[in-house]
Write an enzyme that holds these catalytic residues in place. Structure first.
Site, short mmCIF file in Angstrom:
data_model
loop_
_atom_site.label_atom_id
_atom_site.label_comp_id
_atom_site.label_asym_id
_atom_site.label_seq_id
_atom_site.Cartn_x
_atom_site.Cartn_y
_atom_site.Cartn_z
N THR A 51 5.34 -6.39 -11.80
CA THR A 51 4.23 -5.32 -11.97
C THR A 51 3.83 -4.75 -13.10
O THR A 51 4.79 -4.17 -13.55
CB THR A 51 3.68 -4.45 -10.78
N GLU A 97 -3.04 5.22 -9.41
CA GLU A 97 -1.71 4.02 -9.72
C GLU A 97 -0.51 4.40 -10.40
O GLU A 97 0.38 3.91 -10.40
CB GLU A 97 -2.52 2.87 -10.44
N ASP A 123 7.68 -4.99 -3.84
CA ASP A 123 6.59 -5.29 -2.89
C ASP A 123 6.61 -6.66 -2.52
O ASP A 123 5.41 -7.21 -2.02
CB ASP A 123 5.25 -4.66 -3.37
#
Length: 273
Positions: free
Chosen positions: A81, A58, A76
């Site tokens: 995020t 990640e 995305d």
């Protein structure tokens, strides 16, 4: 979940998954016979390894604790995020996190964004969040209470369900980790690419130990199903977190993820001694 993916109503899905675990049929297969081993991924040393393995994929780093302050929009379709597991403003888990933090510490630096987080849930919008939210997230990450809230939500939504299902299937540490990594990326629910349906796909060709199957054979089938799911989305098409990490451990029959561990993700090499 810090990776591009098709936006989905993850908040409802994940909440239902967490709430239903105790009674979900998949947790108690009808032919369950295997006893659960004493050591699992929830052993503190094994959990630390799991956090590092996920962080290598990640964050391109083993330093997962440095990610509490992380925040960006990676384009995305999920909005911002952020944090140690990639909480997203567009999928509800970031909202759940900030609500928990505010319950524990009213008046915190993120509390004022709750109305905006509720409005943007299910979208990629920054409406009401810009320009101050990223900086305030990083400030909040200096607060131990916020870090504990991130840990809590990671365990409640992702880690705990993965370990519980893995143990119910009679899997050892590697299998439990394979489940965890899949839930981190795919979430769970009725979507055909979710963890639940990845597992169902694997069950078409192999049984887990709790059903009398061979553990290595089953994990091979599960990783095959995981790779299939990843390749359905261009954003997930690099499957190295499976091919040059989890499969490496499986080929070595290192079912308890015992160090030393050597693997690659996206061509970068990692080692845990």
């Amino acid at each position: 979940m810090r990776r591009p993916s098709t936006p989905a109503a993850r908040r409802t899905v994940l909440a239902l998954f967490g709430a239903a675990l105790a009674t979900a049929p998949l947790l108690k297969p009808p032919h369950a016979t295997a006893s659960v081993r004493a050591a699992g991924l929830d052993d503190p040393a094994k959990k630390e390894i799991a956090m590092q393995l996920v962080s290598s994929a990640e964050n391109s780093s083993l330093d997962w604790k440095a990610q509490y302050q992380y925040i960006e929009d990676i384009g995305d379709g999920r909005g911002y995020t952020a944090g140690i597991i990639g909480f997203c403003s567009g999928t509800g888990d970031m909202l759940d996190l900030v609500e928990l933090y505010t319950d524990r510490k009213p008046g915190n630096v993120l509390a004022k964004y709750l109305p905006a987080l509720r409005r943007v849930d299910g979208t990629d919008s920054h409406d009401g969040l810009d320009p101050g939210f990223p900086g305030d997230w990083r400030r909040a990450a200096r607060d131990a209470e916020f870090r504990r809230a991130q840990d809590h939500e990671r365990d409640r939504v992702y880690f705990g369900p993965a370990v519980l299902q893995g143990k119910a299937d009679g899997l050892r540490v590697l299998g439990q980790f394979a489940y965890y990594d899949a839930i981190v990326m795919h979430g769970d629910g009725n979507d055909p690419l979710s963890f639940r349906n990845i597992r169902k796909r694997a069950l078409r060709t192999a049984n887990p130990p709790a059903w009398g199957g061979d553990e290595v054979t089953y994990l091979d089938a599960f990783l095959d199903a995981r790779v299939w799911a990843m390749k359905q989305e261009e954003a997930h098409s690099d499957t190295s977190r499976v091919d040059t990490a989890q499969r490496v451990f499986l080929r070595k029959r290192n079912l308890d993820l015992d160090p030393p561990l050597d693997w690659k993700v996206y061509g970068d090499s990692y080692h845990i001694g």
